[in-house]
Each structure stands twice: as structure tokens, then as C-alpha cells.
Design an enzyme around this catalytic site. Sequence first.
Site, PDB file in Angstrom:
ATOM      1  N   TYR A 146       0.828  -1.214   0.000  1.00  0.00           N
ATOM      2  CA  TYR A 146       0.000   0.000   0.000  1.00  0.00           C
ATOM      3  C   TYR A 146       0.859   1.259   0.000  1.00  0.00           C
ATOM      4  O   TYR A 146       0.367   2.350   0.250  1.00  0.00           O
ATOM      5  CB  TYR A 146      -0.913   0.028   1.230  1.00  0.00           C
ATOM      6  N   LYS A 216       4.620 -14.386   4.769  1.00  0.00           N
ATOM      7  CA  LYS A 216       4.772 -15.386   3.708  1.00  0.00           C
ATOM      8  C   LYS A 216       6.268 -15.433   3.371  1.00  0.00           C
ATOM      9  O   LYS A 216       6.689 -15.330   2.216  1.00  0.00           O
ATOM     10  CB  LYS A 216       3.919 -14.984   2.490  1.00  0.00           C
ATOM     11  N   ASP A 249      -1.458 -17.877   4.123  1.00  0.00           N
ATOM     12  CA  ASP A 249      -2.425 -18.831   3.567  1.00  0.00           C
ATOM     13  C   ASP A 249      -2.855 -19.852   4.620  1.00  0.00           C
ATOM     14  O   ASP A 249      -4.046 -20.100   4.825  1.00  0.00           O
ATOM     15  CB  ASP A 249      -1.857 -19.526   2.318  1.00  0.00           C
ATOM     16  N   ASP A 273      -4.859  -6.702   6.236  1.00  0.00           N
ATOM     17  CA  ASP A 273      -6.142  -6.305   5.654  1.00  0.00           C
ATOM     18  C   ASP A 273      -7.021  -7.545   5.435  1.00  0.00           C
ATOM     19  O   ASP A 273      -8.198  -7.577   5.810  1.00  0.00           O
ATOM     20  CB  ASP A 273      -5.847  -5.615   4.299  1.00  0.00           C
TER      21      ASP A 273
END
Length: 377
Positions: A146, A216, A249, A273
Site C-alpha cells: 500500500y 509469507k 495462507d 487487511d
Amino acid sequence: MERAKKSHYKIAWLPGDGIGIEVLEAAKIVLDKLELNADYIHGDIGWEFWCKEGDAFPQRTIDLLNSVDAAMFGAITSKPVKAAEAELVPELKGKGLVYRSPIVRMRQLFDLYICLRPTKAYPGNPLNFKENIDIVMFRENTEDLYSGVEFNTVPKELSDVLEKLSKPFAKFKDLKENGYALSCKINTVAGSERIIRAAYNFAREFGRKKVTIVHKANVVRATDGLFLEIAKEIAKEFPEIQFDEANIDAMTMWLLKNPYNYDVLVAPNLYGDIISDLCAQMVGGLGFGCSGNIGERLAVFEPTHGSAPKYAGQYKVNPIATILAAKMMLDWLGEKEKAEKLEKATAAIIKEGKVRTYDMGGTNKTLDIAKAVAEKL
Ligand SMILES: NC(=O)c1ccc[n+]([C@@H]2O[C@H](COP(=O)([O-])OP(=O)(O)OC[C@H]3O[C@@H](n4cnc5c(N)ncnc54)[C@H](O)[C@@H]3O)[C@@H](O)[C@H]2O)c1
């Protein structure tokens, strides 16, 4: 994280678009009942100002935010670049104006680096996924994907550098400038440190047992690797708090499978988010998702939902997320007693189940909920 209590506050009041206007009206009813000694000052923000002025977050609203103790924000409508350009008044079209989300700009301009999102299953809420869920999310709010460093078309000078410096870029090097787009994920050491530290400090202050780092790092090695390594270092300063980490995930699966395994979560912007909305859904959906955008000087509180154009003007949606956001604002202002009272009254209305909006299976209107909470206070 909170400020010292004051005898009088200046609060910026930013309803924005669509249902943002209605849910903020509901929040005002409960704040008035609590007799918070405050001036609520309206600020222009949202789609109307983009269309008319080419700026959804005008300078006068930025000036207002520079002068207040805190702000309440409803919701805004955002549209992709081309659709936004098409809705500008004719005299502003073709001037190269580019729409950027005001809330993202606000977070960056005022360095509101913490996005705090509590996830609590209030007893009696028919929409609870499971009872007794109590998770607090710390989402980094100013960087990551972002950061706004993006290229709709990628200039040759940039692709030349990427080709020179990055081996995996070879497979993209022959693409035309408009054959791809590039969004940069930027995570700084300082930015990662302060959000992780904020999560740990919160855990220590409120006796929370565990902090889970969401990342991740096995694939996104540079940025998420940095985030995870910093977290491991900071965790050493908090030996009484269990360190935990999970891939984004896997996290979405584990959260649904066993939400009781989670306590405080901390994540870079995008994963935060995603996880926050999942968390909101586990305790009733967007009508219950409240959040605080918190910096060192200013904090802006809001429901996590958007302007829901299909319900705008109908006073139909659930204002509880916004009422709980007002509770978070009271906490941040140091008004602990009023915050506690408001949460208790809201929890009582949820539990009694007599006044409910459509999402909870009821027929009541937005302001009915606010009035019921106000009556309980
Ligand atoms: N922070 C923000 O202001 C924000 C956040 C998300 C989306 N948006 C913008 O809002 C606009 C609409 O986006 P969207 O429709 O994808 O998302 P949305 O959150 O506005 O609404 C999606 C759906 O969720 C439900 N919902 C939302 N709030 C609710 C409430 N308080 N009570 C009960 N049900 C509720 C409704 O069914 C609604 O149609 C878009 O322009 C989007 O860019 C703004």
C-alpha cells in the site's frame, strides 16, 4: 497507546459517503448520551469532493485533522482510476488528476501506522462463528503493497535497472511498457519494528499470552523475511509472551479451524487487511468490524466496511461496528470509564436481541440500535 484524559476534546467528524453518513449519525447519538465534552467538527471527504474538486481528501480536511485530538470516519466510495476520471466534472477532466483512496492517504500523511482491529464474539450474537473468540489484530498501516509506489505502465529506464539487478526479471524484460504493471511491496526496518513492538507492548499491558506473526517469508523472502526476523528479535524482549508465526495462507485456514489458538496477531499491511476481514466475519461480519488507525499524535476510528451503495440512504445497516469504533476512540482519549460503559451497553443490546438490523435477522433501522444502546447507558 492512549493519551492522557482532557477536560474538553476536538473531534473531527468525517462521515464520507453512503452508509458512512448513517452509521456516524448513530455513533453521535451514543456519544451525546455519554456526555463526552467535545466539539465535533465536520470534515469534507469522499466521492463528492473528488467529482467536484478533483480531490476526495481536500486540504481543508487535512488542516482540520492537524488541529484535533481524534477523528471518527464513516466510509468512502472508491473507484478504479479510469472510472474515477470519468466522473470528474467536465472542467477537471483531462487534467491528469489521479484518484487515490483518501483513507490510505490519511494513514500515510498522518503516519497512522497501527491499524488496530479487535475481534470479539459478543455473547448472544446469532452471527458468531464460534463463541468466546477474542483476537486482537495489529496491521501495519502505511507501507507494504500500500506504499503507493506503482506503475500502470513500466518505464524503460526502470525495466533496464530491474533487468540488470534482478535475475528473475529476465522473463519480463521483453514486455512492452504497457504489457505489465508493477506495484512495489516496501517494508522498512523501522516500520516493521514499530508495529511489532506495538503488538508486543499491547500483549504485555493487557496480559495477553501469545503474539502470532503473519507472513509469507518462505516465498516473499526479502520483505516478509525482514518482518519475521525483526519479530524474532523483538520477541526476545518479551519472554513471558509466547512467540508464534504462520504463513498468511495457512493462517486463514487455522483461524477458521481453531480461533481459540490465537490471541494477538501482527502482520504487514496486505495480509493484515485480509485477516482482519476474516476475523470480522467470525464475529458477525462487517456490521461488527471496528478499527482504529493510530499514530503518535492522531488517531482515526472507523468501521471497517465501505459505503455500501446498495443500502445508502435507507438507514438499514448495522451501526454496531461504528459504535464500537467510538468505544475505541474513548479508550484512546483516556476516557476508560465511558469506553467501558459503552461496550457494556452495546454488549447488553446484542445479548438481549430485541433490537436487530437485517444482518442479524431483525427489522430495526440503524438509529434504533443507537437509541437502544443510548437508553442502556
Ligand atoms: N474504509 C472505507 O471507507 C472502505 C472500505 C471498504 C470499501 N470501501 C468502498 O465502499 C464501496 C462499496 O464497497 P463494497 O460494496 O465492496 O463493500 P461494503 O463494505 O461497502 O459493503 C459490502 C456489503 O457488506 C454489507 N455491509 C457492509 N456494511 C454493513 C453494515 N454496517 N451492516 C450490515 N451489512 C453491511 C452489505 O451487504 C454491503 O452491500 C466501494 O467504493 C469501496 O471502494 C470503502
